[in-house]
Design an enzyme around this catalytic site. Structure first.
Site, PDB file in Angstrom:
ATOM      1  N   GLU A  56      16.455  59.861 -11.989  1.00  0.00           N
ATOM      2  CA  GLU A  56      15.863  61.184 -12.220  1.00  0.00           C
ATOM      3  C   GLU A  56      16.271  62.155 -11.115  1.00  0.00           C
ATOM      4  O   GLU A  56      16.328  61.784  -9.935  1.00  0.00           O
ATOM      5  CB  GLU A  56      14.341  61.078 -12.258  1.00  0.00           C
ATOM      6  N   ASP A 228       5.085  57.013 -15.850  1.00  0.00           N
ATOM      7  CA  ASP A 228       5.777  58.191 -15.348  1.00  0.00           C
ATOM      8  C   ASP A 228       7.167  58.392 -15.943  1.00  0.00           C
ATOM      9  O   ASP A 228       7.995  59.101 -15.373  1.00  0.00           O
ATOM     10  CB  ASP A 228       5.882  58.130 -13.820  1.00  0.00           C
TER      11      ASP A 228
END
Length: 349
Positions: A56, A228
């Protein structure tokens, strides 16, 4: 020159300041920036899924600074003795684009995640909360426990993990906090019974039902931290349906948070509005509140900003030359000639 904080430098800073004090200062910094929410250019993080995890990139910008973090989540890493989550980040001067700080963000992310949980609970948990359940006792759990004991007033924590060695580690690390009562539970349902605050920090890369409706009691506040990324959740959908749910950045949470299980029209509340005083948080002592925490770039911006200031104040880290120092800003080719390349100067804090 750019300040570089590697793991040893970050570790020294944390030890010099003290974990509890640092978590409190970091929580205050995050809260301050969330109240300034509209001053930032924001977007959901950019993700790249691999077979074993996710990579990410998390950018955010203000008029003063641009910041980003690279972070991963590879749950299987622990079987090879590696951390499942690691990160690094950059804080840059928005006016020139020059990097001000290059920083490790593995230890720092653990600190900022627990600080963010603290910010949310201060705004949402019922007054007088003293008992907490901590489900998942891995790398993040210790920071959560210290934050809530030292800075929130939690004096009893019930802990559970499917891996007994993780709980062993947590209890060993918390042994110096003698005023904190730690109860080792035999199950999740036993751990959450009677809790004012429940924090879930599990790592399983799946749509898990760590908390189910049968475990929920009136007035609980839940920090759902472990879910998440897309395909990873911890709460049964009916827990969310029975709660007032708060999010960091809704477009990102819709893709990655607990609410990915629910329709797009499921109502949520922006946490920044609660912190800014424009939206109500908890509406009654009996209400169930959920902070659907996925981790947002603004929290990393706050973390980088905090550690940049702290490093300057304490002369920590080293200075490195990430950008050429030009005599002629139009002549970059000179750096291809060894005779013209000046040695890097390091200033060790």
């Amino acid at each position: 020159m750019t300040c570089f904080l590697d793991v040893p430098a970050m570790s020294r800073l944390v030890q010099d300041v003290g974990v509890s004090r640092l978590l409190g200062e970091l929580a205050d910094t995050i809260r301050h920036d969330f109240v300034r929410w509209q001053d930032f250019e924001k977007c959901a993080r950019l993700t790249s899924q691999s077979r074993t995890g996710v990579h990410e990139l998390m950018p955010v910008a203000s008029d003063d600074h641009y910041a980003f973090k690279y972070v991963n989540c590879h749950p299987e890493n622990t079987t090879s003795g590696l951390f499942s989550v690691m990160g690094m980040g950059v804080l840059a001067d928005a006016k020139t684009g020059y990097p001000l700080l290059l920083c490790e963000l593995t230890l720092a992310t653990a600190l900022r995640t627990s600080a963010m949980s603290l910010v949310a609970a201060r705004a949402l948990a019922r007054p007088g909360a003293r008992r907490m359940a901590l489900i998942g006792n891995g790398a993040q759990s210790d920071f959560q426990a210290v934050a809530f004991h030292s800075l929130f007033g939690i004096d009893e924590i019930s802990v559970f993990d499917v891996d007994p060695s993780a709980t062993d580690k947590l209890m060993r690390n918390l042994s110096d906090y003698r005023a904190l009562k730690i109860i080792r539970a035999d199950s999740i349902s036993q751990a959450v019974r009677g809790a004012d605050i429940v924090t879930t920090v599990t790592a399983n890369m799946a749509h898990a039902h760590v908390l189910t409706p049968a475990m929920i009691e009136p007035g609980m506040h839940i920090n759902a931290v472990g879910g998440d990324c897309t395909g990873k959740t911890e709460l049964h959908a009916d827990v969310l349906r029975g709660a007032r749910v708060f999010v960091e950045f809704e477009p990102q949470t819709r893709m990655e948070g607990e609410i990915q299980q629910l329709p797009d029209d499921f109502a949520v509340v922006d946490l920044w509005r609660v912190l800014a005083g424009t939206e109500a948080g908890r509406q009654s002592a009996e209400q169930l509140t959920v902070f659907d925490s996925v981790g947002f770039a603004l929290e990393d911006y706050s973390t980088l900003r905090y550690f940049h200031a702290l490093a300057a104040k304490r002369c920590a880290g080293v200075e490195v030359e990430l950008v050429p120092r030009p005599d002629d800003s139009k002549d970059l080719f000179r750096y291809t000639r060894p005779a013209d390349v000046r040695p890097t100067l390091y200033r060790i804090g």
